[in-house]
Design an enzyme around this catalytic site. Structure first.
Site, short mmCIF file in Angstrom:
data_model
loop_
_atom_site.label_atom_id
_atom_site.label_comp_id
_atom_site.label_asym_id
_atom_site.label_seq_id
_atom_site.Cartn_x
_atom_site.Cartn_y
_atom_site.Cartn_z
CB SER A 21 -2.45 -4.66 -6.79
OG SER A 21 -3.33 -5.17 -5.80
N GLY A 58 1.09 -6.24 -4.92
CA GLY A 58 1.51 -7.31 -4.03
C GLY A 58 2.16 -6.84 -2.74
CG ASN A 86 -1.25 -7.46 -1.07
OD1 ASN A 86 -1.90 -8.30 -1.70
ND2 ASN A 86 -0.85 -6.33 -1.61
CG ASP A 167 -8.93 -10.05 -9.46
OD1 ASP A 167 -9.92 -9.30 -9.33
OD2 ASP A 167 -7.76 -9.60 -9.50
CG HIS A 170 -7.01 -6.27 -8.29
ND1 HIS A 170 -6.74 -7.63 -8.22
CD2 HIS A 170 -6.05 -5.65 -7.56
CE1 HIS A 170 -5.66 -7.81 -7.47
NE2 HIS A 170 -5.23 -6.63 -7.06
#
Length: 197
Positions: A21, A58, A86, A167, A170
Site C-alpha cells: 500500500s 495489504g 505487512n 492512520d 500511510h
C-alpha cells in the site's frame, strides 16, 4: 500500468514497482501517490521511464513472490522492491520474510532486472528482538552484489503526524513528496545501471 506515455519514437526504460500500500498510494488520489509522484519527478529530470504498477495494498512478501512472474510478464529493465511492512504488522517470522525476498531478488537477477531494495522497520510493539531480526533481513539482502539498498522506505516520514494520513501508517501527499525527493537520486542511479538496449 503506464503512468505516462513515452514518445512514439523512443523505447522508455521499464521500471517495475513491486510493493504494498505504501507504493500503491493507499488513501490518496492517484496523482498524489508514490508512483505518480515518482513518474513526474523522473520526467522533470528528463528521464524517459514507463512505470509498471506491481503494488497491491495489504500485500506481504509472500504475495509479492507469488505474483512476480505475472508482474514481469511484459518485461522490466529495473525494479524497486518495497515489501515487508505487512509482514512486520502481522508478526510474520523474519526467516519467512527473508526467504520470500531472497526468491524475489533471485528471480529479478535471473531476468537481468536491476534492483533497488527498500527496507522496512517492524512496529515497536513487537519488541526489540523481533525488530532487530526483522530489519537484519533487509540489511543482509541489501549487501548482495548488484543490489542498491535503501534501509528504510519511510525514512524521515514515519511517525510525523504532519506527513501521514490519520492512520499514522500511510504517508499523505506531502509525505510522499518527501519520500520521492529522498529516493530520487537512488532511483536515478538504478536507471543508470540499466545497460543500453
Amino acid at each position: 500500468m503506464t503512468l505516462h506515455a513515452p514518445p512514439a519514437d523512443a523505447a522508455p526504460l521499464r521500471l517495475l514497482i513491486l510493493g504494498d500500500s505504501l507504493s500503491a498510494g493507499y488513501g490518496l488520489a492517484q496523482a498524489d501517490g508514490f508512483q505518480a509522484q515518482l513518474a513526474a519527478a523522473l520526467k522533470a529530470r528528463g528521464h524517459d521511464v514507463s512505470l509498471l504498477d506491481g503494488s497491491v495494498s495489504g500485500d506481504t512478501t509472500a504475495g509479492g513472490r507469488a505474483r512476480l512472474d505475472w508482474a514481469l510478464d511484459g518485461g522490466a529493465d529495473a525494479a524497486i522492491v518495497e515489501l515487508g511492512g505487512n509482514d512486520g504488522l502481522r508478526g510474520i517470522d523474519p526467516r519467512a520474510t527473508e526467504a520470500n525476498l531472497a526468491a524475489i531478488l533471485d528471480t529479478l537477477r535471473a531476468r537481468r532486472v536491476k534492483v533497488l531494495l527498500s527496507g522496512m522497520l517492524a512496529p515497536p510493539n513487537l519488541g526489540d528482538d523481533y525488530g532487530r531480526a526483522f530489519h537484519a533481513v533487509f540489511d543482509r539482502l541489501g549487501q548482495r552484489p548488484g543490489i542498491l539498498y535503501d534501509p528504510f522506505f519511510l525514512q524521515d516520514v514515519a511517525g510525523d503526524p504532519a506527513l501521514n494520513q490519520a492512520d499514522r501508517i500511510h504517508p499523505n501527499p506531502e509525505g510522499v513528496r518527501r519520500l520521492v525527493a529522498r529516493l530520487l537520486p537512488l532511483v536515478e542511479r538504478l536507471l543508470a545501471e540499466v545497460p543500453p538496449s
